[in-house]
Design an enzyme around this catalytic site. Structure first.
Site, short mmCIF file in Angstrom:
data_model
loop_
_atom_site.label_atom_id
_atom_site.label_comp_id
_atom_site.label_asym_id
_atom_site.label_seq_id
_atom_site.Cartn_x
_atom_site.Cartn_y
_atom_site.Cartn_z
N ASP A 1 5.14 4.23 0.74
CA ASP A 1 4.52 4.03 -0.57
C ASP A 1 3.14 4.67 -0.52
O ASP A 1 2.92 5.56 0.29
CB ASP A 1 4.46 2.53 -0.91
N HIS B 1 3.57 7.89 -1.34
CA HIS B 1 3.47 8.16 -2.77
C HIS B 1 2.11 8.74 -3.12
O HIS B 1 1.67 8.64 -4.27
CB HIS B 1 3.73 6.88 -3.57
#
Length: 446
Positions: free
Chosen positions: A250, A273
């Site tokens: 993430d 991310h």
């Protein structure tokens, strides 16, 4: 003053006098690392740490027995000017939630391994509830004048959590390292492994440095390790995150609401991310501010994004059952990304005020209450993945009234087909800076 103005920040470390005969226990205490002065930080200099005059040497019980009581006792004994050592070659087990927010003038020298138990029922009932996005932590570490270092490992024993989350997305998964209410803290030279959720939460803290942190954790089953952000800052000021390697699933770093005066530099991020502002504006009635942020000298590979700003729209929307929101207010301002090498990222640059809302017509009808302004993104180089080819970037605001002064320059990023197109909407002046295409239908991913 812009965030790129150089402001010296002298980060001085304590000299530590050891008074107990630690050699006879077969272990050695190590003095806390010194950090050189750091330029670029748009905040206040750290205060000078105090001296250390006593040492507490821990010994693991072994066999998976809970060391929590002994750890708490040692920390209390060596608080106010002491040095707690977790010796190399020993594995300490923590099966009890520890509130360590009383720290004052202490070094935690983690040379061995600390592993948290995988008793998911206990931790869901007893981990510390934080105030944002249902976040919980195994422990709370806070106070002032704190050094945590040593070359050792914190292991979140995450596999049981990855498998449980695949069955129930509403479980409360603890964060591996919770720095809560800390002032003048330095965390360095540690390995973070297999966190159930985020690796690090920095909340209600100031004058904090993270340096030389190695983050890694994947799943051994078909169930992926999700929401494993490297760092999340929340209601915190004057933070440095630097010189670290992150392999996660993430955000590499995420600036959550009311994160100010932050420097992120010299990171190698893989599988993430991106380095993200937000998400912001999730909760109606809340005012979220993120300002004076500098991100520089980053390597980003195999990621969904490089630089990312994600803001919820003015109306409620949902990405998933456990992630929904919209309608909050606030501002993102004076944020600079300077220098990023990207490889196989879906978008090199993504700015959205329609986070969680895939229907952009609806997003434009209910534009974000949170403004974005004074953003600089420059000196990017590399390649994107096939996912959005021929596009390499996405700049979509919900209204030009709430999105201004975005500067994108010196971007040498190509898609697999050799193009450098951006999806653009409602961002005044962006068409003269990047190669814009028509507005797309993407409202932001998780």
């Amino acid at each position: 003053m812009r965030v790129t103005d150089i402001i010296s920040c002298a980060l001085l470390q304590a000299s530590i006098a050891l008074s107990t005969p630690v050699e006879e226990l077969g272990a050695k205490a190590v003095v806390a690392k010194r950090f050189p002065p750091v330029p670029f930080l748009p905040g206040k200099a750290s205060s000078v740490p105090g001296s250390r005059n006593k040492t507490c040497m821990l010994k693991a019980l072994g066999g998976g027995k809970d060391d929590s009581a002994n750890i708490l006792s040692a920390v209390k004994q060596c608080n106010n000017g002491g040095h707690v050592v977790f010796p190399k070659g020993q594995q300490f087990t923590i099966g009890t939630a520890l509130d360590l927010t009383f720290l004052n003038g202490i070094d935690l020298d983690i040379q061995g391994t600390i592993q948290f138990t995988n008793d998911t029922d206990y931790w869901q009932a007893n981990s510390f509830k934080q105030v944002f996005q249902n976040a919980t932590t195994f422990f709370q570490l806070g106070g002032k004048d704190i050094n945590v270092y040593g070359g050792g490992t914190l292991d979140g024993n995450g596999q049981a959590w990855y498998d449980l989350y695949a069955k129930d997305i509403y479980i409360l998964r603890p964060i591996l390292f919770g720095l809560i209410g800390a002032k003048n803290a330095k965390i360095s030279d540690l390995k973070f492994r297999y966190s159930p959720q985020w690796y690090t939460l920095v909340a209600n803290s100031s004058q904090v440095v993270f340096s030389n942190i190695d983050i890694f954790g994947d799943s051994k089953s078909k169930n992926p390790a999700k929401n494993t952000d490297g760092w999340d800052t929340y209601r915190s000021d004057n933070i440095i995150i630097q010189n670290s390697n992150i392999n996660n699933g993430d955000d590499c770093v995420s600036f959550k609401p009311n994160s100010t005066n932050i420097l992120v530099q010299n990171l190698v991020c893989n599988g993430s991310h991106g380095i993200s502002v937000g998400s912001l504006g999730q909760y109606p009635g809340e005012v979220d501010i993120v300002e004076n942020i500098l991100v520089r000298n980053i390597s980003m590979s195999n990621a969904s994004d490089g630089a990312r700003i994600k803001v919820w729209p003015g109306a409620s929307s949902a990405l998933s059952g456990d992630l929904q929101g919209g309608g909050g207010s606030g501002a993102v301002r004076n944020v600079t990304y300077d220098g990023m090498i990207v490889k196989n990222v879906d978008y090199a640059i993504e700015i959205t005020q329609c986070y969680g809302q895939k229907n952009l017509t609806l997003c434009n009808q209910f534009p974000s209450n949170l403004t974005i302004s004074d953003i600089t993104i420059k000196n990017f180089k590399g390649t994107t993945s096939k996912k959005y080819d021929p596009r390499v970037g996405y700049v979509v605001c919900s209204s030009p009234k709430v999105c201004s002064d975005i500067s994108i320059e010196n971007i040498d990023v190509k898609s697999p087909s050799g193009t450098n197109l951006f999806t653009c909407a409602n961002a005044e002046g962006i068409q003269s800076q990047v190669n814009c295409t028509v507005e797309g239908d993407k409202g932001g991913h998780s």
